[in-house]
Design a protein around this motif. Structure first.
Motif, PDB file in Angstrom:
ATOM      1  N   GLU A   1       1.180  -3.691  26.687  1.00  0.00           N
ATOM      2  CA  GLU A   1       1.039  -3.675  28.145  1.00  0.00           C
ATOM      3  C   GLU A   1       0.708  -5.066  28.688  1.00  0.00           C
ATOM      4  OE1 GLU A   1      -1.833  -1.572  31.452  1.00  0.00           O
ATOM      5  OE2 GLU A   1      -1.653  -0.624  29.482  1.00  0.00           O
ATOM      6  N   ILE A   2      -0.191  -5.768  28.009  1.00  0.00           N
ATOM      7  CA  ILE A   2      -0.564  -7.129  28.427  1.00  0.00           C
ATOM      8  C   ILE A   2       0.640  -8.057  28.295  1.00  0.00           C
ATOM      9  CG2 ILE A   2      -1.991  -9.135  27.844  1.00  0.00           C
ATOM     10  CD1 ILE A   2      -4.130  -7.021  26.883  1.00  0.00           C
ATOM     11  N   GLN A   3       1.340  -7.947  27.187  1.00  0.00           N
ATOM     12  CA  GLN A   3       2.513  -8.787  26.953  1.00  0.00           C
ATOM     13  C   GLN A   3       3.562  -8.548  28.040  1.00  0.00           C
ATOM     14  OE1 GLN A   3       4.556  -8.051  23.223  1.00  0.00           O
ATOM     15  NE2 GLN A   3       5.131 -10.202  23.075  1.00  0.00           N
ATOM     16  N   LEU A   4       3.782  -7.284  28.406  1.00  0.00           N
ATOM     17  CA  LEU A   4       4.728  -6.954  29.461  1.00  0.00           C
ATOM     18  C   LEU A   4       4.262  -7.493  30.817  1.00  0.00           C
ATOM     19  CD1 LEU A   4       7.358  -5.499  30.223  1.00  0.00           C
ATOM     20  CD2 LEU A   4       5.983  -3.441  30.592  1.00  0.00           C
ATOM     21  N   ALA A   5       2.963  -7.393  31.099  1.00  0.00           N
ATOM     22  CA  ALA A   5       2.421  -7.905  32.361  1.00  0.00           C
ATOM     23  C   ALA A   5       2.609  -9.424  32.450  1.00  0.00           C
ATOM     24  CB  ALA A   5       0.948  -7.543  32.493  1.00  0.00           C
ATOM     25  N   PHE A   6       2.371 -10.132  31.356  1.00  0.00           N
ATOM     26  CA  PHE A   6       2.579 -11.574  31.340  1.00  0.00           C
ATOM     27  C   PHE A   6       4.067 -11.884  31.539  1.00  0.00           C
ATOM     28  CE2 PHE A   6      -1.711 -12.098  30.138  1.00  0.00           C
ATOM     29  CZ  PHE A   6      -2.022 -13.446  30.163  1.00  0.00           C
ATOM     30  N   GLN A   7       4.924 -11.119  30.881  1.00  0.00           N
ATOM     31  CA  GLN A   7       6.366 -11.340  31.015  1.00  0.00           C
ATOM     32  C   GLN A   7       6.821 -11.082  32.448  1.00  0.00           C
ATOM     33  OE1 GLN A   7       8.641  -9.340  28.063  1.00  0.00           O
ATOM     34  NE2 GLN A   7      10.588  -9.786  29.022  1.00  0.00           N
ATOM     35  N   ASN A   8       6.327 -10.021  33.067  1.00  0.00           N
ATOM     36  CA  ASN A   8       6.686  -9.714  34.455  1.00  0.00           C
ATOM     37  C   ASN A   8       6.153 -10.764  35.420  1.00  0.00           C
ATOM     38  OD1 ASN A   8       8.022  -7.430  33.634  1.00  0.00           O
ATOM     39  ND2 ASN A   8       6.328  -6.053  34.081  1.00  0.00           N
ATOM     40  N   SER A   9       5.103 -11.477  35.024  1.00  0.00           N
ATOM     41  CA  SER A   9       4.530 -12.546  35.849  1.00  0.00           C
ATOM     42  C   SER A   9       5.138 -13.901  35.523  1.00  0.00           C
ATOM     43  CB  SER A   9       3.017 -12.597  35.635  1.00  0.00           C
ATOM     44  OG  SER A   9       2.429 -11.385  35.986  1.00  0.00           O
ATOM     45  N   LYS A  10       6.258 -13.871  34.835  1.00  0.00           N
ATOM     46  CA  LYS A  10       6.992 -15.089  34.448  1.00  0.00           C
ATOM     47  C   LYS A  10       6.177 -15.990  33.528  1.00  0.00           C
ATOM     48  CE  LYS A  10       9.957 -15.116  38.535  1.00  0.00           C
ATOM     49  NZ  LYS A  10       9.806 -13.730  38.805  1.00  0.00           N
ATOM     50  N   ALA A  11       5.380 -15.361  32.647  1.00  0.00           N
ATOM     51  CA  ALA A  11       4.589 -16.101  31.669  1.00  0.00           C
ATOM     52  C   ALA A  11       4.703 -15.439  30.299  1.00  0.00           C
ATOM     53  CB  ALA A  11       3.126 -16.146  32.111  1.00  0.00           C
ATOM     54  N   PRO A  12       5.947 -15.310  29.770  1.00  0.00           N
ATOM     55  CA  PRO A  12       6.086 -14.628  28.485  1.00  0.00           C
ATOM     56  C   PRO A  12       5.368 -15.376  27.360  1.00  0.00           C
ATOM     57  CG  PRO A  12       8.198 -15.508  29.225  1.00  0.00           C
ATOM     58  CD  PRO A  12       7.207 -15.760  30.305  1.00  0.00           C
ATOM     59  N   LEU A  13       4.608 -14.636  26.600  1.00  0.00           N
ATOM     60  CA  LEU A  13       3.828 -15.233  25.518  1.00  0.00           C
ATOM     61  C   LEU A  13       4.725 -15.930  24.498  1.00  0.00           C
ATOM     62  CD1 LEU A  13       1.335 -12.293  24.861  1.00  0.00           C
ATOM     63  CD2 LEU A  13       0.978 -14.327  26.256  1.00  0.00           C
ATOM     64  N   GLU A  14       5.892 -15.342  24.232  1.00  0.00           N
ATOM     65  CA  GLU A  14       6.789 -15.905  23.218  1.00  0.00           C
ATOM     66  C   GLU A  14       7.242 -17.316  23.572  1.00  0.00           C
ATOM     67  OE1 GLU A  14       8.111 -13.044  25.007  1.00  0.00           O
ATOM     68  OE2 GLU A  14       6.800 -11.769  23.838  1.00  0.00           O
ATOM     69  N   LEU A  15       7.511 -17.545  24.852  1.00  0.00           N
ATOM     70  CA  LEU A  15       7.957 -18.882  25.255  1.00  0.00           C
ATOM     71  C   LEU A  15       6.837 -19.909  25.151  1.00  0.00           C
ATOM     72  CD1 LEU A  15      10.248 -18.273  28.355  1.00  0.00           C
ATOM     73  CD2 LEU A  15      10.898 -18.965  26.050  1.00  0.00           C
ATOM     74  N   TYR A  16       5.620 -19.493  25.472  1.00  0.00           N
ATOM     75  CA  TYR A  16       4.517 -20.454  25.432  1.00  0.00           C
ATOM     76  C   TYR A  16       4.169 -20.837  24.000  1.00  0.00           C
ATOM     77  CZ  TYR A  16       0.094 -22.772  26.168  1.00  0.00           C
ATOM     78  OH  TYR A  16      -0.914 -23.697  26.166  1.00  0.00           O
ATOM     79  N   TYR A  17       4.043 -19.832  23.156  1.00  0.00           N
ATOM     80  CA  TYR A  17       3.610 -20.114  21.789  1.00  0.00           C
ATOM     81  C   TYR A  17       4.744 -20.526  20.867  1.00  0.00           C
ATOM     82  CZ  TYR A  17      -0.873 -18.398  23.252  1.00  0.00           C
ATOM     83  OH  TYR A  17      -2.062 -18.249  23.911  1.00  0.00           O
ATOM     84  N   GLY A  18       5.974 -20.431  21.316  1.00  0.00           N
ATOM     85  CA  GLY A  18       7.099 -20.930  20.552  1.00  0.00           C
ATOM     86  C   GLY A  18       7.726 -19.875  19.675  1.00  0.00           C
ATOM     87  N   LEU A  19       8.907 -20.200  19.189  1.00  0.00           N
ATOM     88  CA  LEU A  19       9.676 -19.251  18.400  1.00  0.00           C
ATOM     89  C   LEU A  19       9.037 -18.947  17.052  1.00  0.00           C
ATOM     90  CD1 LEU A  19      13.252 -20.607  19.179  1.00  0.00           C
ATOM     91  CD2 LEU A  19      12.097 -18.618  20.174  1.00  0.00           C
ATOM     92  N   ILE A  20       8.341 -19.887  16.482  1.00  0.00           N
ATOM     93  CA  ILE A  20       7.698 -19.652  15.192  1.00  0.00           C
ATOM     94  C   ILE A  20       6.618 -18.584  15.340  1.00  0.00           C
ATOM     95  CG2 ILE A  20       6.238 -20.673  13.406  1.00  0.00           C
ATOM     96  CD1 ILE A  20       7.714 -23.328  14.001  1.00  0.00           C
TER      97      ILE A  20
END
Length: 125
Positions: free
Chosen positions: A100-119
């Motif tokens: 749910e948190i991950q989805l909320a960040f993604q909906n707020s244009k702050a996807p965790l995957e992009l910030y922390y990188g592909l690795i």
């Protein structure tokens, strides 16, 4: 072997490459953060349970007296504060809350995957 010992064992060229990679990663994260909306955590649409897990993790990491104060942090500040291990800990505590948190960040244009990188993306999921 500790990071300090590994760094001291590197050749000059390897050390220079490591420094260049670190600068590139810092620049990539800064560009990402500069594009984020100025939302606070309290503005995210989260269930009580997800909000509680996130706020408690942020408060513990930021050494806040009251975990409710974590809602004052922006998305940018939260991403800078928490490391991938913190997100894994949230997922371990409550997988549904993490999703749910991950989805909320993604909906707020702050996807965790992009910030922390592909690795880190593969280890977050």
């Amino acid at each position: 072997m500790s990071l300090d010992k590994r760094v001291k064992a590197l050749s000059f060229d390897s050390l220079y490459q490591l420094i260049e990679q670190a600068h590139e990663e810092i620049d990539r994260r800064q560009r990402f953060i500069d594009q984020l909306p100025k939302l606070r955590l309290r503005d995210l649409t989260l269930s009580v349970r997800a909000r509680d897990v996130l706020y408690r993790t942020v408060a513990e990491k930021n050494k806040l007296a009251y975990y409710q104060n974590a809602g004052q942090l922006t998305l940018c500040e939260t991403l800078k504060l928490l490391v991938p291990d913190d997100w894994r800990h949230i997922r371990f505590k409550n997988g549904k809350a993490f999703d749910e948190i991950q989805l909320a960040f993604q909906n707020s244009k702050a996807p965790l995957e992009l910030y922390y990188g592909l690795i880190e993306q593969t280890s977050l999921n």
